[in-house]
Design an enzyme around this catalytic site. Structure first.
Site, PDB file in Angstrom:
ATOM      1  N   HIS A   1       0.823  -1.229   0.000  1.00  0.00           N
ATOM      2  CA  HIS A   1       0.000   0.000   0.000  1.00  0.00           C
ATOM      3  C   HIS A   1       0.845   1.262   0.000  1.00  0.00           C
ATOM      4  CE1 HIS A   1       0.184   0.833   4.426  1.00  0.00           C
ATOM      5  NE2 HIS A   1       0.180  -0.481   4.554  1.00  0.00           N
TER       6      HIS A   1
ATOM      7  N   ASP B   1       6.127   0.854   6.804  1.00  0.00           N
ATOM      8  CA  ASP B   1       4.692   0.615   6.584  1.00  0.00           C
ATOM      9  C   ASP B   1       4.128   1.686   5.664  1.00  0.00           C
ATOM     10  OD1 ASP B   1       2.148  -0.342   6.707  1.00  0.00           O
ATOM     11  OD2 ASP B   1       1.748   0.346   8.738  1.00  0.00           O
TER      12      ASP B   1
ATOM     13  N   GLU C   1      -4.919   1.806   2.458  1.00  0.00           N
ATOM     14  CA  GLU C   1      -5.028   0.597   3.292  1.00  0.00           C
ATOM     15  C   GLU C   1      -5.278   0.979   4.743  1.00  0.00           C
ATOM     16  OE1 GLU C   1      -3.701  -2.558   6.053  1.00  0.00           O
ATOM     17  OE2 GLU C   1      -2.799  -0.605   5.793  1.00  0.00           O
ATOM     18  N   GLU C   2      -4.592   2.043   5.190  1.00  0.00           N
ATOM     19  CA  GLU C   2      -4.551   2.322   6.626  1.00  0.00           C
ATOM     20  C   GLU C   2      -5.902   2.689   7.227  1.00  0.00           C
ATOM     21  OE1 GLU C   2      -2.291   1.497   8.412  1.00  0.00           O
ATOM     22  OE2 GLU C   2      -0.361   1.658   7.422  1.00  0.00           O
TER      23      GLU C   2
ATOM     24  N   ASP D   1       3.573  -6.309   3.274  1.00  0.00           N
ATOM     25  CA  ASP D   1       3.104  -5.245   4.171  1.00  0.00           C
ATOM     26  C   ASP D   1       3.422  -5.613   5.615  1.00  0.00           C
ATOM     27  OD1 ASP D   1       1.895  -3.054   5.314  1.00  0.00           O
ATOM     28  OD2 ASP D   1      -0.149  -3.805   5.071  1.00  0.00           O
TER      29      ASP D   1
ATOM     30  N   HIS E   1       3.399   2.929  12.596  1.00  0.00           N
ATOM     31  CA  HIS E   1       2.418   4.013  12.797  1.00  0.00           C
ATOM     32  C   HIS E   1       2.910   5.131  13.710  1.00  0.00           C
ATOM     33  CE1 HIS E   1      -1.242   1.200  11.762  1.00  0.00           C
ATOM     34  NE2 HIS E   1      -0.299   1.210  10.825  1.00  0.00           N
TER      35      HIS E   1
HETATM   36 ZN   LIG Z   1       0.676  -1.462   6.316  1.00  0.00          ZN
END
Ligand SMILES: [Zn+2]
Length: 459
Positions: free
Chosen positions: A282, A294, A328-329, A356, A426
């Protein structure tokens, strides 16, 4: 010398070594050589992370990453590169959040927080309230409205450090973040603070998506992640003084959906062009860091699969697509859009592979397919032994390719080492300096090798 080795291998493993596997083995070596000598993944990721940065859905930088992805894929001379329009949610963090623990009037200790993705703002003057600490929803519901109403609910269940695969530990804790606000709001809470999803003790709040499903607009309450050090401090201070107050302020906001794109590149197969192999990750990321692990890593590794094939002159037998998925998130709209359109067009997906799980040393692949198919694919495992990633197991694949699941397509995920992923995930710590060039390249090589094997599987 080579003949002797092969002969020994035949004696030891007569059922494994056929002419095919020998050919596969030398081709995989070629792929690895290319990835480790002329790899583009690291250079691509440097640009994506350091020149574009965090790429939250609906942001200008996300759209810049779309332009960049399309340009770079065009430069590797695929048969076609195109954008697939998709509507995505737009959530904006706004001004930096602020929080403190108020031990007595005028005595405050500030702690790091970050609004959870999708959360509403606090009132502009912030929220100050007593805190009720819980580990899970059962505990919360047992406390009931009489103990929760008017308070800030503090979800403080750590990721279980005894679980070796940290993704499993994450799975065991993350419902506090995604559904905590709804559970707390139903009991009249005024806000939610969630312990960050990491096994590290540090000062980074780790954001992530949360949802207000099942409650009305006016029941919505703001939710934020607190760093693990902050959570430990708050918890220990609550033990000393259960009446302390917590203050937090954030002005995050949800906007109407906006139009953006998935980026798709394709090489048409020479023998079975109607059978499609997808490799992807993503393109969006959270906004606190630059999204290197990520999922910038998964993006550049996926692009690298087709770059390697082009540069070593491999002509795929099936059609191979690289898909850089949007959103995606906080919505999965990119993955859903791709699968919906593919269904409308009656496309036939043979295999889909996602990366991912960070750009760390690859350890193996997980497969989401039937037992019978898995058994047959597992015979390729030994081909990866010399690269230290001969671990094929049944499990999930990837969020973005999940919507393609139809009982026929074989789904798989790259499985790197998981020990460091949630140190960065994140948070503002997910940055390019955490990427190791060789580890990233080994992941790309492993993916290209598996795609090559599946391209030659069941022809
Ligand atoms: Zn991810």
């Amino acid at each position: 010398m080579r003949k002797i080795i092969l002969f020994t291998a035949l004696l030891l493993n007569p059922h494994i070594y056929s002419q095919d596997t020998d050919e596969f083995s030398s081709f995989i070596k070629k792929i690895y050589n290319e990835a480790l000598s002329n790899g583009k993944a690291y250079e691509w990721l440097d640009y994506l992370s350091n020149q574009i940065g965090g790429r939250l859905s609906g942001s200008v930088s996300y759209d810049r990453s779309v332009t960049w992805g399309k340009e770079q894929l065009s430069l590797i001379n695929l048969d076609s590169v195109w954008l697939q329009p998709v509507m995505v949610p737009k959530w904006v963090r706004g001004a930096p959040e602020y929080a403190h623990i108020e031990t007595r009037p005028g005595n405050n200790i500030s702690v790091p927080i970050a609004a959870l993705g999708g959360s509403i703002a606090t009132p502009s003057i912030g929220i100050s309230a007593n805190v009720i600490e819980v580990k899970n929803f059962d505990e919360l519901n047992q406390l009931g409205m009489e103990n929760v109403e008017g308070k800030i609910v503090f979800f403080n269940r750590p990721m279980d450090p005894t679980i070796i695969n940290t993704f499993q530990a994450y799975g065991g804790s993350v419902n506090q973040r995604t559904q905590g606000a709804v559970q707390a709001a139903k009991l009249g809470a005024v806000g939610v603070i969630v312990r960050s999803m990491t096994t590290n003790l540090d000062d980074y709040p780790h954001t992530g998506s949360m949802y207000y499903d099942g409650i009305s607009l006016n029941q919505r309450i703001p939710a934020a992640a607190i760093s693990t050090n902050g959570a430990e401090l708050l918890s220990s201070m609550l033990k000393l003084n259960p009446n302390l107050k917590f203050f937090f302020r954030q002005n995050s906001k949800n906007f109407p959906d906006v139009l953006t794109n998935n980026v798709i590149g394709e090489v048409i197969g020479s023998e079975k062009p109607e059978e499609i192999i997808v490799v992807g990750g993503h393109l969006d990321s959270w906004d606190l860091g630059d999204g290197s692990h990520d999922d910038g890593a998964g993006i550049v590794q996926s692009m690298e699969v087709l770059r390697i094939f082009k540069d070593i002159g491999y002509k795929p037998k099936r059609t191979i697509r690289v898909v850089l998925y949007a959103n995606e998130e906080n919505g999965l709209r990119g993955g859903n859009k791709y699968a919906d359109e593919s269904k409308e067009k009656n496309e036939n997906h043979f295999f889909a592979l996602e990366s991912d799980a960070g750009g760390f040393t690859p350890r193996g692949f997980s497969f989401d397919t039937s037992d019978k198919e898995f058994k047959s694919l597992k015979k390729y495992e030994d081909l990866f032994a010399e690269y230290g990633m001969n671990n094929f197991f049944k499990g999930g694949s990837g969020a973005d390719i999940g919507p393609l699941k139809d009982g026929k397509v074989i789904l798989a995920g790259l499985r790197p080492d998981t020990q460091r992923y949630f140190d960065y995930h994140h948070s503002a710590a997910d940055t390019f300096d955490k990427i190791n060039k060789r580890e990233l390249e080994l992941g790309a090589a492993a993916m290209a090798s598996l795609v090559y094997l599946l391209d030659n599987y069941k022809l």
